[in-house]
Design a protein around this motif. Structure first.
Motif, PDB file in Angstrom:
ATOM      1  N   ILE A  69       0.688  -1.128  -0.030  1.00 40.22           N
ATOM      2  CA  ILE A  69      -0.044   0.160   0.016  1.00 40.22           C
ATOM      3  C   ILE A  69       0.907   1.104   0.010  1.00 40.22           C
ATOM      4  CG2 ILE A  69      -1.697   1.381   1.458  1.00 40.22           C
ATOM      5  CD1 ILE A  69      -2.615  -1.279   2.375  1.00 40.22           C
ATOM      6  N   LEU A  70       1.884   1.142   0.816  1.00 38.02           N
ATOM      7  CA  LEU A  70       3.198   2.254   0.900  1.00 38.02           C
ATOM      8  C   LEU A  70       3.415   2.654  -0.674  1.00 38.02           C
ATOM      9  CD1 LEU A  70       4.142   4.583   2.761  1.00 38.02           C
ATOM     10  CD2 LEU A  70       5.890   2.962   3.160  1.00 38.02           C
ATOM     11  N   VAL A  71       4.023   1.515  -1.174  1.00 35.20           N
ATOM     12  CA  VAL A  71       4.774   1.961  -2.148  1.00 35.20           C
ATOM     13  C   VAL A  71       3.942   2.234  -3.314  1.00 35.20           C
ATOM     14  CG1 VAL A  71       6.821   0.545  -1.574  1.00 35.20           C
ATOM     15  CG2 VAL A  71       4.942  -0.492  -2.819  1.00 35.20           C
ATOM     16  N   HIS A  72       2.647   1.931  -3.330  1.00 35.66           N
ATOM     17  CA  HIS A  72       1.776   2.160  -4.576  1.00 35.66           C
ATOM     18  C   HIS A  72       0.739   3.507  -4.306  1.00 35.66           C
ATOM     19  CE1 HIS A  72       2.286  -2.127  -5.701  1.00 35.66           C
ATOM     20  NE2 HIS A  72       1.798  -1.861  -6.864  1.00 35.66           N
ATOM     21  N   THR A  73       1.079   4.096  -3.110  1.00 35.34           N
ATOM     22  CA  THR A  73       0.261   5.241  -2.789  1.00 35.34           C
ATOM     23  C   THR A  73       1.145   6.491  -2.602  1.00 35.34           C
ATOM     24  OG1 THR A  73      -0.161   4.764  -0.622  1.00 35.34           O
ATOM     25  CG2 THR A  73      -1.781   4.004  -2.300  1.00 35.34           C
ATOM     26  N   THR A  74       2.522   6.286  -2.548  1.00 33.38           N
ATOM     27  CA  THR A  74       3.259   7.445  -2.295  1.00 33.38           C
ATOM     28  C   THR A  74       4.267   7.603  -3.360  1.00 33.38           C
ATOM     29  OG1 THR A  74       5.037   5.837  -0.976  1.00 33.38           O
ATOM     30  CG2 THR A  74       3.166   6.913   0.120  1.00 33.38           C
ATOM     31  N   ASP A  75       5.167   8.583  -3.395  1.00 32.26           N
ATOM     32  CA  ASP A  75       6.316   8.676  -4.307  1.00 32.26           C
ATOM     33  C   ASP A  75       7.496   9.128  -3.918  1.00 32.26           C
ATOM     34  OD1 ASP A  75       5.350  11.199  -3.836  1.00 32.26           O
ATOM     35  OD2 ASP A  75       4.760  11.961  -5.629  1.00 32.26           O
ATOM     36  N   TRP A  76       7.536   9.180  -2.449  1.00 34.08           N
ATOM     37  CA  TRP A  76       8.851   9.460  -1.811  1.00 34.08           C
ATOM     38  C   TRP A  76       9.774   8.270  -1.723  1.00 34.08           C
ATOM     39  CZ3 TRP A  76       9.643   7.210   2.681  1.00 34.08           C
ATOM     40  CH2 TRP A  76       8.599   6.857   3.604  1.00 34.08           C
ATOM     41  N   LEU A  77       9.241   7.103  -1.907  1.00 35.31           N
ATOM     42  CA  LEU A  77      10.280   5.980  -1.985  1.00 35.31           C
ATOM     43  C   LEU A  77      10.761   5.747  -3.225  1.00 35.31           C
ATOM     44  CD1 LEU A  77       8.478   3.421   0.280  1.00 35.31           C
ATOM     45  CD2 LEU A  77      10.542   4.374   0.724  1.00 35.31           C
TER      46      LEU A  77
END
Length: 391
Positions: free
Chosen positions: A220-228
């Motif tokens: 969920i984190l990697v698909h919904t944020t762009d800072w990684l």
């Protein structure tokens, strides 16, 4: 050497080959390696875009989750055995066996993984220094360092930075090594902090269930944020649930729980053909859509755990499934499965271009698979023989 120490040394990439149940765990490593080779042959011959059949071929990457489940089971088992009483009853702290030595564990992991891997990486860089077979962004000095240290996935723009032709499968080995690094810490958290050095299997299983939730949370984190960085989709948290499947088996084993191939294998096959529908996303390692990534990760965890469970929890009963995997050909291939995994892509490219003389994305998947297997086995055996762990 005790069975617990043997398991600590071996892990999903190398299981001991005594008799019965452990032989079958070696045999299923052969299945995992051959599935990885077959899915790469299907990709190379252009089969992925061919509808449902293409998705079935692409999902043969299930070999990677099988390796991860094996690692979770075999490497966590010594910590569980140190906590669990042999007779299944709770015991006092004073009666507990000593936990595995972290220093010894780390040394055996390095000794088992790195020699053959380093030879493969250096060999690939030497080969493709003189051989131009396509775009090769990782063929730089920094790329060599990153690949040798298994840090190539810890970057942004991974596909165009450190991805090296002939070594593209090594992202999964980087994930596996990440698990090796954190496992002693996970064992400490689960068995010392959570269970307070007592045999509390219910609480331990609850802790593992919580640990499994790391994977969907990370997706969920990697698909919904762009800072990684985009390479974060290939990091350990996204695949931790596959290792947890094996860790759960390690807890169930001393409880006397049994799993039977007659139930587990058909269920795994049905699950495999379900995830081969578009529910698992496009034929890529990391689906672009969050929903697809969640379904695929969950199904792979179930399938791989079901395939390993009858071998890990089968007791002394040897059904057809275990007997086939314990056969001498399967054990032989299982013993060199790590080396097959390491070199098969390099061999496949040479077979495709130099022997079959075919352009990429053409030809027979089974012909390429058979040719690659025949050429890979002797080379993998030699690599295994000269880099294997010696007592």
């Amino acid at each position: 050497m005790t069975v617990s120490k043997d398991l600590e040394e071996q892990g999903g990439l190398e299981s001991i080959t005594a008799a019965g149940r452990v032989d079958s765990l070696t045999g299923i490593r052969a299945v995992a390696a051959l599935l990885v080779m077959l899915t790469h042959a299907a990709y190379t011959t252009g089969k992925y875009p061919q509808g449902y059949v293409g998705l079935v071929y692409s999902r043969m990457e299930i070999g990677v989750p099988i390796f991860f489940v094996l690692s979770g089971f075999l490497l966590f088992a010594p910590w569980v055995k140190a906590a669990a009483p042999a007779d299944g009853r709770r015991r006092s702290d004073s009666a507990a066996d000593p936990a595995p030595s972290v220093r010894r564990y780390a040394w055996h992991r390095v000794r088992r993984i790195m020699p053959a891997y380093a030879v493969t990486v250096v060999g690939a860089y030497l080969l493709y220094h003189f051989r131009m077979a396509g775009p090769n962004p990782g063929h730089t000095w920094e790329g060599l360092f990153r690949n040798l240290t298994l840090t190539q996935i810890y970057t942004d723009n991974y596909l165009y930075s450190f991805l090296h032709q002939g070594l593209t499968q090594m992202w999964s080995l980087a994930v596996e090594v990440g698990f090796y690094v954190v496992l002693p810490l996970l064992a400490y958290v689960l068995l010392v902090l959570l269970c307070r050095r007592r045999w509390r299997p219910g609480l331990l299983l609850a802790g593992l269930a919580g640990l499994a939730m790391v994977s969907p949370a990370w997706l969920i984190l990697v698909h919904t944020t762009d800072w990684l960085p985009d390479g974060a989709r290939l990091w350990l948290p996204g695949y931790l649930v596959w290792f947890v499947g094996g860790m759960v088996l390690a807890v169930l084993q001393p409880l006397g729980v049994r799993a039977y191939a007659l139930a587990c294998v058909p269920l795994a096959l049905v699950s495999y053909f379900i995830v081969s529908t578009p529910i698992g996303g496009e034929p890529t390692t990391s689906p672009a859509e969050l929903r697809d990534a969640l379904f695929k990760t969950a199904f792979y965890a179930v399938i791989a755990t079901l395939l390993v469970a009858p071998l890990a929890l089968g007791g002394q009963q040897q059904g057809l499934y275990a007997r086939v995997l314990s056969s001498r050909p399967m054990v032989f291939l299982g013993e060199i499965s790590y080396e097959i995994f390491l070199i098969h892509l390099i061999v496949m490219e040479l077979v495709m271009v130099e022997i079959l003389r075919l352009p990429i994305y053409t030809g027979s998947v089974w012909l390429l698979f058979a040719g690659t297997l025949l050429a890979t086995i002797p080379l993998a055996w030699l690599l295994h023989r000269f880099t294997r762990v010696r007592s």
